[in-house]
Write a protein that holds these residues in place. Structure first.
Motif, PDB file in Angstrom:
ATOM      1  N   VAL A 181      -2.986   3.863  -2.360  1.00 38.05           N
ATOM      2  CA  VAL A 181      -3.108   2.974  -3.510  1.00 38.05           C
ATOM      3  C   VAL A 181      -2.591   1.590  -3.139  1.00 38.05           C
ATOM      4  O   VAL A 181      -1.511   1.461  -2.563  1.00 38.05           O
TER       5      VAL A 181
ATOM      6  N   VAL B 100       0.867  -1.174   0.000  1.00 38.77           N
ATOM      7  CA  VAL B 100       0.000   0.000   0.000  1.00 38.77           C
ATOM      8  C   VAL B 100       0.905   1.225   0.000  1.00 38.77           C
ATOM      9  O   VAL B 100       1.802   1.345   0.829  1.00 38.77           O
TER      10      VAL B 100
ATOM     11  N   THR C  34     -11.190  11.793  -7.345  1.00 38.47           N
ATOM     12  CA  THR C  34      -9.874  11.935  -7.954  1.00 38.47           C
ATOM     13  C   THR C  34      -9.903  11.678  -9.463  1.00 38.47           C
ATOM     14  O   THR C  34      -8.862  11.660 -10.087  1.00 38.47           O
TER      15      THR C  34
ATOM     16  N   ASP D 141      -3.378  10.232  -1.796  1.00 36.61           N
ATOM     17  CA  ASP D 141      -4.213   9.075  -2.114  1.00 36.61           C
ATOM     18  C   ASP D 141      -3.496   7.820  -1.641  1.00 36.61           C
ATOM     19  O   ASP D 141      -2.268   7.743  -1.689  1.00 36.61           O
TER      20      ASP D 141
ATOM     21  N   ASP E 242     -11.109   7.400  -1.127  1.00 37.63           N
ATOM     22  CA  ASP E 242     -12.142   7.923  -2.022  1.00 37.63           C
ATOM     23  C   ASP E 242     -12.879   9.104  -1.398  1.00 37.63           C
ATOM     24  O   ASP E 242     -14.049   9.304  -1.630  1.00 37.63           O
TER      25      ASP E 242
ATOM     26  N   CYS F 182      -3.166  -1.546  -9.981  1.00 33.46           N
ATOM     27  CA  CYS F 182      -3.358  -0.914  -8.677  1.00 33.46           C
ATOM     28  C   CYS F 182      -4.846  -0.647  -8.442  1.00 33.46           C
ATOM     29  O   CYS F 182      -5.653  -0.689  -9.362  1.00 33.46           O
ATOM     30  N   GLU F 183      -5.165  -0.373  -7.177  1.00 35.05           N
ATOM     31  CA  GLU F 183      -6.550  -0.079  -6.780  1.00 35.05           C
ATOM     32  C   GLU F 183      -6.516   1.116  -5.841  1.00 35.05           C
ATOM     33  O   GLU F 183      -5.756   1.135  -4.875  1.00 35.05           O
ATOM     34  N   LEU F 184      -7.315   2.134  -6.143  1.00 44.12           N
ATOM     35  CA  LEU F 184      -7.415   3.314  -5.313  1.00 44.12           C
ATOM     36  C   LEU F 184      -8.188   2.970  -4.035  1.00 44.12           C
ATOM     37  O   LEU F 184      -9.321   2.505  -4.104  1.00 44.12           O
TER      38      LEU F 184
END
Length: 72
Positions: A44, A22, A60, A42, A56, A51-53
């Motif tokens: 990630v 992360v 963005t 952010d 939230d 990758c995954e955000l």
């Protein structure tokens, strides 16, 4: 765990990113000479496919435009 720790991303980074890591992506916006600065962070997650955000809070998908003093 510390506030800032490896891996660091950048032109001299040599540590490979692995699934499960992360990362805090926090570009700094600073206007020299005006004492104005801002950081948008952010979180990630590195995945096998990219990758995954994780954060939230803000949308963005849209560019955040920041104007310094006197519209600079």
């Amino acid at each position: 765990m510390h506030l800032h720790e490896d891996p660091y991303l950048g032109p001299t980074a040599d540590q490979p990113l692995e699934a499960g890591m992360v990362l805090g992506i926090e570009p700094l916006i600073y206007q020299t000479g005006f004492g104005f600065g801002m950081q948008n962070k952010d979180m990630v997650l590195v995945t096998d496919g990219g990758c995954e955000l994780l954060s939230d809070v803000t949308d963005t998908d849209e560019l955040i435009i920041v104007h310094g003093p006197r519209g600079l």
